[in-house]
Design a protein around this motif. Structure first.
Motif, PDB file in Angstrom:
ATOM      1  N   VAL A  34      36.909  53.875  43.270  1.00  0.00           N
ATOM      2  CA  VAL A  34      35.818  54.941  44.458  1.00  0.00           C
ATOM      3  C   VAL A  34      34.697  55.910  44.165  1.00  0.00           C
ATOM      4  N   GLY A  38      31.431  55.683  43.095  1.00  0.00           N
ATOM      5  CA  GLY A  38      30.526  56.753  44.352  1.00  0.00           C
ATOM      6  C   GLY A  38      29.734  57.011  42.330  1.00  0.00           C
ATOM      7  N   HIS A 448      22.241  47.339  58.591  1.00  0.00           N
ATOM      8  CA  HIS A 448      22.629  48.698  58.746  1.00  0.00           C
ATOM      9  C   HIS A 448      23.327  49.130  57.654  1.00  0.00           C
ATOM     10  N   THR A 450      23.933  51.853  56.498  1.00  0.00           N
ATOM     11  CA  THR A 450      24.717  52.732  56.078  1.00  0.00           C
ATOM     12  C   THR A 450      25.975  52.125  55.740  1.00  0.00           C
ATOM     13  N   VAL A 451      26.202  51.982  57.034  1.00  0.00           N
ATOM     14  CA  VAL A 451      27.922  50.553  56.603  1.00  0.00           C
ATOM     15  C   VAL A 451      27.411  50.250  56.023  1.00  0.00           C
ATOM     16  N   GLU A 452      26.636  48.931  55.288  1.00  0.00           N
ATOM     17  CA  GLU A 452      27.234  48.242  54.691  1.00  0.00           C
ATOM     18  C   GLU A 452      27.505  49.007  53.010  1.00  0.00           C
ATOM     19  N   LEU A 453      26.423  50.125  52.806  1.00  0.00           N
ATOM     20  CA  LEU A 453      27.239  50.555  51.429  1.00  0.00           C
ATOM     21  C   LEU A 453      28.829  51.421  51.765  1.00  0.00           C
ATOM     22  N   ALA A 454      28.874  51.635  53.128  1.00  0.00           N
ATOM     23  CA  ALA A 454      30.585  52.141  53.421  1.00  0.00           C
ATOM     24  C   ALA A 454      30.949  51.585  53.159  1.00  0.00           C
ATOM     25  N   GLY A 455      31.088  49.755  53.749  1.00  0.00           N
ATOM     26  CA  GLY A 455      31.529  48.388  53.637  1.00  0.00           C
ATOM     27  C   GLY A 455      32.096  47.825  52.019  1.00  0.00           C
ATOM     28  N   PHE A 457      32.207  50.317  49.725  1.00  0.00           N
ATOM     29  CA  PHE A 457      33.380  51.338  49.353  1.00  0.00           C
ATOM     30  C   PHE A 457      34.876  51.243  49.634  1.00  0.00           C
ATOM     31  N   VAL A 458      34.367  50.504  51.007  1.00  0.00           N
ATOM     32  CA  VAL A 458      35.697  50.708  51.643  1.00  0.00           C
ATOM     33  C   VAL A 458      36.963  49.064  50.379  1.00  0.00           C
TER      34      VAL A 458
END
Length: 710
Positions: A34, A38, A448, A450-455, A457-458
């Motif tokens: 990650v 990142g 979304h 921000t949510v896509e980017l977070a997804g 890296f998750v």
């Protein structure tokens, strides 16, 4: 209901969680992926905007950074650093080659096939070859996947340099391994593993009979214990024989408790009250091992005393009295061994820290006959990949490389046809489940950013965090990652994910087909080869622990022999994994051989490094030594028989063991504990019986009668 409460006990659940990632290695692996991805995405996206380059440059550099932080698995930190730096060469070359060759479809396919062959062939050079081959393959794949253009080559080469640099910084700077912390965590995990084993044993004494499922459970607990001890051993050095010996003693004490509990259930000679006391004693012992509470130790002793009192009226030779004595002695020995194991790891000198991080090198493999496994696999995977290119291209001219990558990865870290079948199934299953999850998630996160980017890296984190547990889980998370990534790029469509399933099925099917018809290596052949290595290690251990054992014997040398034996057994279990479950019916005799060899190792390890050999009179010691020579010779004969596919001829060791038993005198006949001569002779007799069982199984497998022993 009691079983459910036992399994859901909070402390037990916490122990399971801690032991699932002993030294936080999987957590570090996920975090490295990650953080590398990142940092690369953040830095390269800014550089790309400043230089006017498209997102392709950022994506390629990010993938290189993510993979580069994971692939170096050399035994020493210095070698890992060198491997990570060397990744720059194949990564850059493959990206350039992939970008150039993709302009001409036929040339691109040929270049990809050559890259696949070289990447697989490089595995013959060990961990470094595997890492360099993998980064080369994925760099070529990324050039195709992200549609790299000729004009982007300088930027792509620069992104590769940045990606490898960030991978190196994260792996060896920001999230690096720390030998002493790892050793401390592994010691803590070993204690918790012992606690888990004892907790899982608490319900067994009150069971009415020993069923097949309970025997499998005992086997799993033994494997869990052995794997945890080996994990600690791999961080220790020869400079710490005292700690290594204490870990071995505790592991062996738990094994004796497992055997004693099994005997209690099988003989059914103890009254229900005594069995309840045993359950309470196991629970108290578990508390002491886990927390070091002296009150728990006293409570355990009280319950053990109640067990002894319950059989005081029985004759001296009654089965119940023998069961109670064996059980109480084994639990007492376990608690004593646990008290001797330190709660804190010893401080390591700088040189020792480096050696601990390097771990114990695996034993050298015997020379291969015929094609090297890496060469054989290189031929297989290249042929399968070319076919996958043709069939995959017929299905989709744009996404055919999904079939190729499936073909490539199902041959990675495999050896036999059974391994390839398992990995192909995991790839297909993970892809199917990942597509379902991707379809659901993409609809929720689309638009979304921000949510896509977070997804993204998750998914990266869990993909690398779970890869050591299950390849299918890794595929699941990375298939989900692709869905989110396409949504982020504005390219998502359900048809694209359905196409991924089709291409995965094509690649997996062709890979399995080629593994079957082209230079196949059967699972049973590999299992028997690994079983021969176990028998060789058994012979070496018998010679160290029995034949040459004396008061002057080097403890480190003895433990080295024991751990080599453990490592060989782990190799055998890994080789036999494809035969688990329903596949056993296709090779029942091989499965019985694996079971018998596993039992042999268990009995050999109960010799407790031959502690009882120097403690007996000279006559008995000589008979024991002769028995050890014969047993070692029988193990070597079995090894040769399996290699030559002939019926083995063994000489019985039982007459020598009987003479040794008759030579015991005085307190030698009643001494208890790990150095007890009667117990030593008991386990040597079990070794003799098991060697003959393996001989009968091998003879039946070869279709010949077992020669008469003389």
């Amino acid at each position: 209901m009691r079983d459910l409460k036992r399994l859901l006990h909070p402390a037990h659940l916490w122990d399971l969680f801690v032991t699932s990632d002993p030294a936080l290695g999987r957590l570090r692996q996920g975090m490295r992926a990650v953080v590398s991805a990142g940092l690369a995405a953040l830095l390269l996206s800014r550089l790309a905007r400043w230089l006017g380059e498209p997102p392709t440059v950022t994506l390629v550099g990010t993938m290189v950074a993510m993979m580069g932080s994971q692939l170096a698995t050399d035994p020493s930190p210095r070698a890992q650093r060198m491997t990570t730096l060397l990744m720059l060469l194949p990564a850059t070359a493959s990206i350039v080659l992939g970008t150039l060759a993709s302009r001409i479809p036929l040339l691109g396919a040929a270049a990809f096939a050559v890259t696949i062959f070289l990447a697989t062939f490089a595995r013959r050079f060990g961990p470094r070859g595997l890492a360099l081959g993998m980064i080369g393959f994925f760099a070529f794949f990324n050039a195709l996947f992200f549609h790299a253009q000729l004009a982007q080559l300088p930027a792509l080469a620069g992104a590769t340099v940045v990606g490898i640099g960030l991978a190196y910084t994260v792996r060896f700077g920001l999230i690096r391994d720390r030998a002493r912390l790892d050793l401390q965590r592994f010691l803590r995990t070993f204690r918790k593993t012992v606690a888990i084993v004892l907790w899982n044993l608490t319900d067994l004494p009150e069971r009415p009979r020993m069923t097949r499922s309970l025997l499998r459970r005992l086997g799993r607990e033994q494997d869990r214990l052995n794997d945890s001890a080996l994990a600690v051993e791999e961080l220790l050095t020869r400079c710490q024989p005292a700690l290594r010996l204490r870990i071995f003693d505790l592991e062996l004490a738990v094994s004796r408790v497992l055997g004693a509990v099994q005997q209690v259930v099988e003989s059914d000679a103890l009254v229900p009250d005594a069995r309840r006391e045993i359950r309470q004693a196991l629970a108290a012992a578990r508390t002491f091992v886990r927390e070091g509470d002296p009150a728990a130790r006293r409570l355990m002793q009280e319950h053990i005393e109640h067990v002894r009192n319950s059989v005081s009226g029985m004759p001296e030779d009654a089965p119940g009295r023998a069961d109670a004595r064996r059980l109480s002695n084994s639990i007492s020995d376990l608690v004593e061994a646990a008290a001797q194991l330190p709660h804190k790891a010893p401080r390591l000198a700088p040189g020792q820290a480096a050696a601990a991080t390097a771990g114990t090198r695996p034993p050298e493999q015997p020379a291969e006959k015929g094609l090297h496994p890496a060469t054989r696999q290189a031929i297989q995977v290249t042929v399968a990949s070319v076919l996958a290119m043709v069939v995959g291209h017929a299905v989709s001219a744009d996404r055919w490389y999904w079939a190729v990558i499936t073909t490539f990865v199902i041959f990675t870290r495999t050896r036999t046809l059974g391994d390839t079948l398992q990995r192909a199934w995991a790839r297909v299953l993970g892809t199917l489940l990942g597509v379902i999850a991707g379809l659901l998630l993409a609809g929720l996160v689309v638009g979304h950013r921000t949510v896509e980017l977070a997804g993204v890296f998750v998914c990266i984190f869990f993909g690398f965090y779970l890869i050591q547990l299950s390849y299918a889980w890794m595929v699941f998370w990375f298939t989900t990652l692709i869905s989110i990534l396409y949504s982020l790029l504005g390219l998502f469509s359900p048809g694209l994910l359905y196409l991924r399933i089709e291409e995965t099925l094509i690649g997996a099917g062709l890979g399995v087909l080629i593994a079957i018809i082209l230079l196949p290596e059967g699972t049973t052949v590999h299992i028997h080869a690994t079983a021969r290595q176990v028998l060789s290690a058994v012979c070496d251990y018998l010679e160290e622990a029995v034949v040459n054992r004396s008061k002057e014997s080097d403890p480190a040398r003895l433990i080295d022999a024991a751990r080599t034996l453990d490592a060989r057994l782990r190799d055998l279990r890994t080789a036999a994994r494809p035969l688990n479950g329903r596949l056993v019916r296709f090779a029942p005799r091989t499965a019985r051989t694996v079971h018998a060899v596993s039992e042999l190792v268990l009995f050999v390890r109960h010799l407790a490094l031959g502690k009882g050999v120097p403690e007996v009179n000279e006559a008995a010691r000589e008979w024991i030594r002769q028995a050890g020579v014969r047993l070692a010779s029988n193990a070597r004969a079995l090894e040769r028989a399996l290699e030559r596919k002939e019926a083995p001829l063994l000489e019985p060791a039982m007459p020598l063991l009987e003479k040794a038993r008759q030579s015991l005198a005085g307190e030698e006949t009643v001494r208890r504990g790990p150095a007890s001569p009667p117990i030593l002779l008991h386990w040597l007799a079990r070794v003799d019986d098991t060697l003959n069982l393996i001989a009968r199984t091998a003879s039946a497998f070869r279709g010949r009668a077992l020669p008469q022993r003389t």
